[in-house]
Design a protein around this motif. Structure first.
Motif, PDB file in Angstrom:
ATOM      1  N   ILE A 127      38.968  35.002  22.442  1.00  0.00           N
ATOM      2  CA  ILE A 127      37.565  34.825  22.091  1.00  0.00           C
ATOM      3  C   ILE A 127      36.720  34.796  23.361  1.00  0.00           C
ATOM      4  CG2 ILE A 127      35.900  33.236  21.082  1.00  0.00           C
ATOM      5  CD1 ILE A 127      38.033  32.459  19.072  1.00  0.00           C
ATOM      6  N   ILE A 128      37.220  34.104  24.366  1.00  0.00           N
ATOM      7  CA  ILE A 128      36.494  34.012  25.630  1.00  0.00           C
ATOM      8  C   ILE A 128      37.193  34.907  26.640  1.00  0.00           C
ATOM      9  CG2 ILE A 128      35.774  32.493  27.499  1.00  0.00           C
ATOM     10  CD1 ILE A 128      35.789  30.237  25.451  1.00  0.00           C
ATOM     11  N   VAL A 129      36.453  35.842  27.172  1.00  0.00           N
ATOM     12  CA  VAL A 129      37.013  36.772  28.138  1.00  0.00           C
ATOM     13  C   VAL A 129      36.601  36.315  29.526  1.00  0.00           C
ATOM     14  CG1 VAL A 129      37.085  39.163  28.906  1.00  0.00           C
ATOM     15  CG2 VAL A 129      36.886  38.643  26.482  1.00  0.00           C
ATOM     16  N   LYS A 130      37.587  36.015  30.349  1.00  0.00           N
ATOM     17  CA  LYS A 130      37.310  35.567  31.711  1.00  0.00           C
ATOM     18  C   LYS A 130      37.368  36.783  32.629  1.00  0.00           C
ATOM     19  CE  LYS A 130      38.869  32.245  35.120  1.00  0.00           C
ATOM     20  NZ  LYS A 130      39.859  31.226  35.447  1.00  0.00           N
ATOM     21  N   PRO A 131      36.337  36.981  33.461  1.00  0.00           N
ATOM     22  CA  PRO A 131      36.357  38.137  34.351  1.00  0.00           C
ATOM     23  C   PRO A 131      37.506  38.037  35.352  1.00  0.00           C
ATOM     24  CG  PRO A 131      34.462  36.752  34.820  1.00  0.00           C
ATOM     25  CD  PRO A 131      35.147  36.178  33.627  1.00  0.00           C
ATOM     26  N   LYS A 132      38.095  39.183  35.684  1.00  0.00           N
ATOM     27  CA  LYS A 132      39.198  39.190  36.636  1.00  0.00           C
ATOM     28  C   LYS A 132      38.672  38.901  38.034  1.00  0.00           C
ATOM     29  CE  LYS A 132      42.177  42.282  34.077  1.00  0.00           C
ATOM     30  NZ  LYS A 132      42.945  43.514  34.106  1.00  0.00           N
ATOM     31  N   GLN A 133      39.373  38.016  38.713  1.00  0.00           N
ATOM     32  CA  GLN A 133      39.008  37.661  40.080  1.00  0.00           C
ATOM     33  C   GLN A 133      39.824  38.516  41.040  1.00  0.00           C
ATOM     34  OE1 GLN A 133      36.675  35.426  40.893  1.00  0.00           O
ATOM     35  NE2 GLN A 133      36.250  34.993  38.746  1.00  0.00           N
ATOM     36  N   PRO A 134      39.184  39.042  42.092  1.00  0.00           N
ATOM     37  CA  PRO A 134      39.952  39.822  43.062  1.00  0.00           C
ATOM     38  C   PRO A 134      40.948  38.909  43.792  1.00  0.00           C
ATOM     39  CG  PRO A 134      37.719  39.474  43.842  1.00  0.00           C
ATOM     40  CD  PRO A 134      37.788  38.944  42.447  1.00  0.00           C
ATOM     41  N   LYS A 135      42.108  39.466  44.109  1.00  0.00           N
ATOM     42  CA  LYS A 135      43.117  38.679  44.825  1.00  0.00           C
ATOM     43  C   LYS A 135      42.676  38.495  46.261  1.00  0.00           C
ATOM     44  CE  LYS A 135      47.081  39.798  42.011  1.00  0.00           C
ATOM     45  NZ  LYS A 135      48.470  40.237  42.005  1.00  0.00           N
ATOM     46  N   ARG A 136      42.904  37.298  46.751  1.00  0.00           N
ATOM     47  CA  ARG A 136      42.556  37.002  48.146  1.00  0.00           C
ATOM     48  C   ARG A 136      43.709  37.407  49.056  1.00  0.00           C
ATOM     49  NH1 ARG A 136      39.631  31.166  48.350  1.00  0.00           N
ATOM     50  NH2 ARG A 136      37.762  31.766  47.213  1.00  0.00           N
ATOM     51  N   LYS A 137      43.342  37.908  50.205  1.00  0.00           N
ATOM     52  CA  LYS A 137      44.356  38.244  51.190  1.00  0.00           C
ATOM     53  C   LYS A 137      44.757  36.972  51.923  1.00  0.00           C
ATOM     54  CE  LYS A 137      42.679  42.908  51.955  1.00  0.00           C
ATOM     55  NZ  LYS A 137      42.125  43.842  52.940  1.00  0.00           N
ATOM     56  N   ALA A 138      46.035  36.875  52.200  1.00  0.00           N
ATOM     57  CA  ALA A 138      46.522  35.704  52.939  1.00  0.00           C
ATOM     58  C   ALA A 138      46.064  35.826  54.388  1.00  0.00           C
ATOM     59  CB  ALA A 138      48.030  35.629  52.864  1.00  0.00           C
ATOM     60  N   VAL A 139      45.518  34.767  54.908  1.00  0.00           N
ATOM     61  CA  VAL A 139      45.032  34.737  56.284  1.00  0.00           C
ATOM     62  C   VAL A 139      45.963  33.836  57.091  1.00  0.00           C
ATOM     63  CG1 VAL A 139      43.093  34.136  57.771  1.00  0.00           C
ATOM     64  CG2 VAL A 139      42.684  35.058  55.478  1.00  0.00           C
ATOM     65  N   GLU A 140      46.384  34.335  58.234  1.00  0.00           N
ATOM     66  CA  GLU A 140      47.261  33.530  59.083  1.00  0.00           C
ATOM     67  C   GLU A 140      46.438  32.429  59.740  1.00  0.00           C
ATOM     68  OE1 GLU A 140      49.508  35.815  61.848  1.00  0.00           O
ATOM     69  OE2 GLU A 140      49.925  37.371  60.369  1.00  0.00           O
ATOM     70  N   PRO A 141      46.998  31.229  59.805  1.00  0.00           N
ATOM     71  CA  PRO A 141      46.252  30.141  60.448  1.00  0.00           C
ATOM     72  C   PRO A 141      46.075  30.409  61.939  1.00  0.00           C
ATOM     73  CG  PRO A 141      48.457  29.430  59.801  1.00  0.00           C
ATOM     74  CD  PRO A 141      48.273  30.812  59.294  1.00  0.00           C
ATOM     75  N   VAL A 142      44.893  30.094  62.433  1.00  0.00           N
ATOM     76  CA  VAL A 142      44.560  30.308  63.840  1.00  0.00           C
ATOM     77  C   VAL A 142      44.157  28.970  64.433  1.00  0.00           C
ATOM     78  CG1 VAL A 142      43.009  31.536  65.412  1.00  0.00           C
ATOM     79  CG2 VAL A 142      43.762  32.628  63.306  1.00  0.00           C
ATOM     80  N   SER A 143      44.645  28.684  65.616  1.00  0.00           N
ATOM     81  CA  SER A 143      44.291  27.414  66.263  1.00  0.00           C
ATOM     82  C   SER A 143      42.897  27.523  66.873  1.00  0.00           C
ATOM     83  CB  SER A 143      45.317  27.050  67.340  1.00  0.00           C
ATOM     84  OG  SER A 143      45.177  27.939  68.435  1.00  0.00           O
ATOM     85  N   PHE A 144      42.324  26.404  67.220  1.00  0.00           N
ATOM     86  CA  PHE A 144      40.983  26.338  67.797  1.00  0.00           C
ATOM     87  C   PHE A 144      40.937  27.095  69.118  1.00  0.00           C
ATOM     88  CE2 PHE A 144      37.606  24.236  70.209  1.00  0.00           C
ATOM     89  CZ  PHE A 144      36.561  24.384  69.324  1.00  0.00           C
TER      90      PHE A 144
END
Length: 149
Positions: A125-142
């Motif tokens: 009944i309720i159609v939820k719009p498809k969300q684009p997949k997020r790309k994994a981001v590597e953690p970066v230090s300060f």
């Protein structure tokens, strides 16, 4: 009980549980929509009814009044009747007649062996719009962020 209005489900109507069960028993569609600012639905035989008029059993010439001003609040405690103005139809009687006629035709077809139920594809009944997949981001230090500056 909250019933989504339309396919996107951004609006919800509130209805008492007993009234919901009565409407479902009389074959009212579970897909509700707004008809001229009021909540409506389809019934057997391509009959369109206003849910508020069905719940309070408004006769021809009577008008449904929403006591708190919210036309999506279809609980009996929020619905009243005005004796002037309104529709020329008796929606509840039409709905009962259409549901009875549907059951009668179904029983005759079952007796003849020609009944073929019409199953619809199950759609949400309720159609939820498809969300684009997020790309994994590597953690970066300060330090790495500002090393190139």
């Amino acid at each position: 009980m909250h019933v989504p209005i339309g396919r996107d489900g951004t609006l919800e109507a509130t209805v008492d549980h007993d009234d919901w069960n009565w409407l479902v028993a009389h074959k009212v569609s579970r897909n509700w929509l707004l008809r001229g600012g009021q909540v409506g639905a389809c019934a057997p035989g391509k009959l369109e009814v206003l849910i508020g008029r069905v719940i309070v059993d408004a006769l021809p010439g009577q008008r449904v009044v929403f006591l708190n001003g919210n036309e999506l609040d279809l609980r009996r405690s929020n619905l009243g009747l005005q004796s002037h103005g309104g529709s020329t139809r008796h929606d509840r009687a039409l709905l009962i007649e259409a549901a009875t006629d549907f059951e009668r035709r179904k029983a005759l077809a079952l007796a003849e062996g020609t009944y073929k139920p019409r199953y619809r594809k199950r759609v949400p009944i309720i159609v939820k719009p498809k969300q684009p997949k997020r790309k994994a981001v590597e953690p970066v230090s300060f330090d790495q962020m500002f090393a190139s500056i």
